[in-house]
Write an enzyme that holds these catalytic residues in place. Structure first.
Site, PDB file in Angstrom:
ATOM      1  N   GLY A  91       0.767  -1.241   0.000  1.00  0.00           N
ATOM      2  CA  GLY A  91       0.000   0.000   0.000  1.00  0.00           C
ATOM      3  C   GLY A  91       0.794   1.284   0.000  1.00  0.00           C
ATOM      4  CG  ASP A 120       6.439  -1.314  -7.564  1.00  0.00           C
ATOM      5  OD1 ASP A 120       7.494  -1.044  -8.147  1.00  0.00           O
ATOM      6  OD2 ASP A 120       6.403  -1.732  -6.389  1.00  0.00           O
ATOM      7  CB  CYS A 163      12.861  -3.189  -6.259  1.00  0.00           C
ATOM      8  SG  CYS A 163      12.114  -4.792  -5.882  1.00  0.00           S
TER       9      CYS A 163
END
Length: 474
Positions: free
Chosen positions: A115, A180, A233
């Site tokens: 979140g 993401d 990432c």
């Protein structure tokens, strides 16, 4: 930290021998920590005035600040429980800070748990428009839902669906989409050695396949004229530059929009890509390496459709409005509680089920058939001749919205007792200076300073604690 040989070789190819040596050395240093201010509840300027922590700005995010974790523990402070900030890895703040969300947009965060990015997207929307926060993992959705509720976001629908299912409902619907993507996690090796083990087991190709299946569906859901933010990432071009090129193949109307470059950012490189004739505009995307910036590894790319604005809508959500019931025959138990709320609730948007009330986002779409975990704000439940307000209701209120408010000091004993779920005794002799007033009998909104935490019920001189057990301070 022992790095796999094939990972070392790849990184030497990307960074050179000297650059790799600096990168490897940086993995021995502690991680950087930051908090991101919730601008739904407080301005950055005001937070800096009241902050009990020494803070310094994260360059790429206007409302994020570094703190020294050896000196401060923001996750234990009452302001954290009031939702005034979110604790987030500094580089992970970049995607939501970069995507140009405006109030009124329809936004999708397709891989949203836990979140961090959704809460910032909600801040950018400022209560206007709609945010669909989705994650395919049901086990991760509890954290997502709690973080959205703590932040006091009203216009969020939390779903648990596959990208394929979402795209069957949302054809060319969203103005902005944040991806993401699940990735091999190379940028998080410093955070946990388990990430290295997972990398050795899974490699890059598996995640590259997953990323493509997500982008296949995301491409269908973006409006003409819309914007996509893609991030990972990880450092591997197979998961980064190659995926951007794949997305552009799916949607030829997408062009790469150069992101603001900050010191230490490394431009995306078409020569690193495995795609033939990779576009030179990849230089407008950026890698973040932990030896060059104060944060972990990340990759971010922003793409915008060059088509004219268009797209399709979804049928509006139809529900039983409490305003209609109220006009005919008000429910006495509901009315008995809501008379305390002086403003801030539009009953035309309050949905009433068998025994529960929800505040539905304005212009909420009909999503029958999807797994919806939460639509808007859960307000509370009817229980045996009384209405029991929810924790999430307290988090969307302001002190001026409620007629019986107690403000507790952020550094006294009473605030700790409340957050641990204990009963409170408002004894002036014992707790002088820790609260602004003795509450009136009945439902009470408990605040830390001027920021709501939850409810209590004041009876016979004692406050019965209604702070949600799952949210309590340990």
């Amino acid at each position: 930290m022992k790095l796999p040989e094939n990972f070392k070789n790849k990184m030497i190819n990307l960074l050179g021998e000297e650059g790799f040596a600096e990168y490897e050395k940086s993995l021995q240093n502690p991680m950087y920590n930051c908090l991101r201010v919730n601008t739904l509840k407080i301005s950055v300027e005001k937070f800096l005035e009241i902050s009990p922590f020494e803070l310094s700005p994260v360059p790429w995010t206007k409302n994020a600040f570094y703190y020294d974790a050896s000196r401060f523990t923001p996750s234990k402070h009452p302001f954290y429980f009031a939702g005034l900030y979110y604790i987030q890895e500094p580089s992970a703040c970049l995607p939501a800070a970069t995507i140009p969300v405006e109030p009124g947009d329809k936004v999708l965060d397709i891989c949203a748990a836990p979140g961090g990015k959704s809460t910032e997207l909600a801040c950018k929307l400022q209560g206007k428009g709609l945010l669909i926060s989705n994650d395919i993992s049901a086990s991760r959705l509890k954290a997502l839902q709690k973080n959205v509720e703590v932040f006091g976001a009203r216009n969020v629908v939390v779903t648990c669906e596959s990208p394929e299912r979402l795209s069957s409902y949302f054809n060319e619907y969203f103005d902005k989409i944040l991806v993401d993507a699940p990735c091999s996690g190379e940028g998080m090796f410093r955070k946990s050695s388990s990430m290295i083990t997972a990398w050795e087991q899974n490699g890059n190709e598996m995640f590259a396949g997953i990323q493509k299946t997500i982008l296949d569906e995301v491409a269908k859901m973006l409006k003409p004229g819309g914007t996509i933010l893609y991030s990972t990432c990880t450092f591997d071009p197979t998961e980064d530059e190659d995926q951007v090129m794949y997305l552009r193949k799916l949607r030829p109307d997408l062009k790469i929009v150069p992101i603001e470059k900050h010191p230490g950012f490394v431009e995306g490189n078409p020569e690193w890509s495995n795609v033939e004739n990779a576009d030179e505009s990849l230089a407008g995307t950026f890698h973040l390496f932990p030896h060059l910036i104060k944060g972990e590894g990340h990759y971010v790319a922003l793409l915008e459709s060059e088509e004219e604005y268009g797209g399709f809508d979804v049928q509006p959500y139809k529900f039983k409005s409490y305003a209609d019931i109220r006009a005919k025959k008000p429910n006495e138990d509901i009315e008995d509680f809501f008379k305390h709320i002086t403003s801030g609730i539009d009953f035309n948007l309050v949905e009433i089920g068998k025994d529960k009330l929800f505040l539905v986002p304005e212009n909420s779409p009909e999503l029958r058939g999807l797994r919806i975990m939460r639509r808007g704000v859960y307000l509370g439940e009817l229980k045996k001749k009384r209405f029991e307000p929810s924790q999430s209701l307290a988090m969307i209120l302001k002190p001026e919205n409620f007629d019986n408010v107690v403000r507790l000091s952020s550094d006294g004993k009473l605030i700790g007792k409340y957050l641990r779920g204990e009963t409170l005794d408002f004894d002036m002799d014992e707790n002088a200076g820790e609260f602004d007033r003795v509450p009136d009998a009945g439902w009470t909104l408990i605040c830390v300073e001027d920021y709501p935490l939850g409810f209590g019920k004041f009876i016979n001189g004692v406050l019965k604690n209604k702070y949600l057990p799952g949210w309590r301070m340990m």
